[in-house]
Write an enzyme that holds these catalytic residues in place. Structure first.
Site, PDB file in Angstrom:
ATOM      1  N   GLU A   1      -5.830   3.723   6.003  1.00 51.11           N
ATOM      2  CA  GLU A   1      -5.623   3.463   4.582  1.00 51.11           C
ATOM      3  C   GLU A   1      -6.383   4.492   3.753  1.00 51.11           C
ATOM      4  O   GLU A   1      -5.955   4.883   2.673  1.00 51.11           O
ATOM      5  CB  GLU A   1      -6.079   2.045   4.221  1.00 51.11           C
TER       6      GLU A   1
ATOM      7  N   SER B   1     -11.582  -0.167   2.441  1.00 57.41           N
ATOM      8  CA  SER B   1     -10.867  -0.552   3.657  1.00 57.41           C
ATOM      9  C   SER B   1     -10.358   0.682   4.380  1.00 57.41           C
ATOM     10  O   SER B   1      -9.676   1.523   3.795  1.00 57.41           O
ATOM     11  CB  SER B   1      -9.691  -1.470   3.310  1.00 57.41           C
TER      12      SER B   1
ATOM     13  N   ARG C   1       0.821  -1.210   0.000  1.00 59.99           N
ATOM     14  CA  ARG C   1       0.000   0.000   0.000  1.00 59.99           C
ATOM     15  C   ARG C   1       0.862   1.270   0.000  1.00 59.99           C
ATOM     16  O   ARG C   1       0.443   2.301   0.539  1.00 59.99           O
ATOM     17  CB  ARG C   1      -0.979  -0.002   1.180  1.00 59.99           C
TER      18      ARG C   1
END
Length: 318
Positions: A299, A229, A180
């Site tokens: 996130e 998410s 990520r």
């Protein structure tokens, strides 16, 4: 709230901008949460050259924010100062396929649509994108992944425009993708990605993507106003499990809720403010840290300013 009209500060150079420029533009409808204040100036460029021209002449003290499809983003209630850029249209969604299965795709192409088109053409390696509710540009920025595959697995090159309007051709090493994360400078705006796929059977790929879609429908609140998410998975742990064990499944704060279906998703139940959603997220982070000593990190990208009378203090560094 309303911002100063930035266009009134600029010179005649904006006459040569071919894209759309709108002052104090409501960007909440362009985000999946459907909350937040306006953009001081909203720019929808006509193509890569138009974007480069605009950034070249834009005064260097004006901040720039890119919102993509707005699926992994929370716009705060005070709005976003400076310029908000959103890529869209044919120039940023086109797909070109070479004989060696090299695929060039615009950064505004939705991940799910890209996966579908690749399957129809019998190009394998992209079914995982069927489960990611964003666009290719965002996938490049965060190395988006699902079902054991990540963006970096198929990527061979990318293009981006920097804050000074310079166009860059990038290699995977330049991008430095991790979990990520992306090592490309924060001011780079991705315009295209170049992948290499594999030969596949369209019918088999259709089945494979159907399984990805079914999993997402069964396990995620796909019909809700959510941002995807919320927290990154800590090493060796699942964020959803930590949130669940902290007792937040279905928990509500104002108009915001922790999904009862998947506890790593926050939901706007209908009348939430960005403040509600961010406060709930910070409450979750604080409780998980208190119970386990584990730091959950956002996130979802939070952009913009709080309203004048609002201050949300994080429980730990983001």
């Amino acid at each position: 709230m309303a911002f100063e009209d930035l266009l009134s500060r600029f010179g005649d150079w904006t006459d040569d901008v071919r894209g759309r420029l709108n002052s104090n533009f409501d960007i909440a409808p362009y985000t999946w949460f459907r909350v937040g204040g306006p953009a001081q100036l909203f720019f929808n460029p006509a193509d890569e050259a138009d974007l480069a021209y605009f950034l070249k002449y834009l005064p260097s003290d004006i901040p720039v924010t890119v919102i993509g499809l707005g699926s992994n983003m929370l716009v705060r209630d005070g709005g976003v100062e400076g310029v908000v850029i959103r890529l869209s249209g044919k120039a940023f969604t086109s797909i070109e396929v070479e004989d060696d299965l090299t695929v060039s795709v615009g950064a505004a192409m939705p991940d799910m649509r890209f996966a579908t088109q690749m399957a129809k053409q019998g190009i394998a390696g992209f079914s995982f994108y069927k489960g990611i509710p964003g666009a290719i540009g965002g996938a490049l920025r965060m190395n988006a992944g699902a079902h054991g595959a990540e963006t970096k697995d198929r990527l061979i090159a990318a293009r981006a425009v920097d804050r000074a309007g310079v166009i860059h051709d990038l290699t995977p090493d330049d991008l430095g993708h991790g979990y990520r994360t992306c090592a490309a400078p924060a001011d780079y705006i991705f315009t295209r990605a170049i992948y290499r796929g594999e030969a596949g059977d369209p019918e088999a790929l259709k089945v494979e993507m159907g399984e990805v879609s079914a999993y997402r429908e069964d396990n995620q609140p796909t019909k809700e106003r959510t941002g995807g998410s919320t927290f990154k998975n800590p090493d060796g742990k699942s964020a959803w499990r930590l949130v669940d064990e902290a007792g937040f499944r279905g928990f509500e704060l104002g108009g915001a809720q922790v999904s009862a279906k998947h506890t790593n998703f926050l939901i706007n139940t209908g009348d939430a403010t960005a403040q509600d959603i961010e406060r709930l997220g910070e409450m979750v982070r604080g409780k998980v840290r208190e119970m386990t000593g584990i730091s959950l990190h956002w996130e979802i990208k939070r952009i913009g300013s709080f309203e004048d009378d609002v201050q949300i203090v994080p429980f730990l560094d983001s």
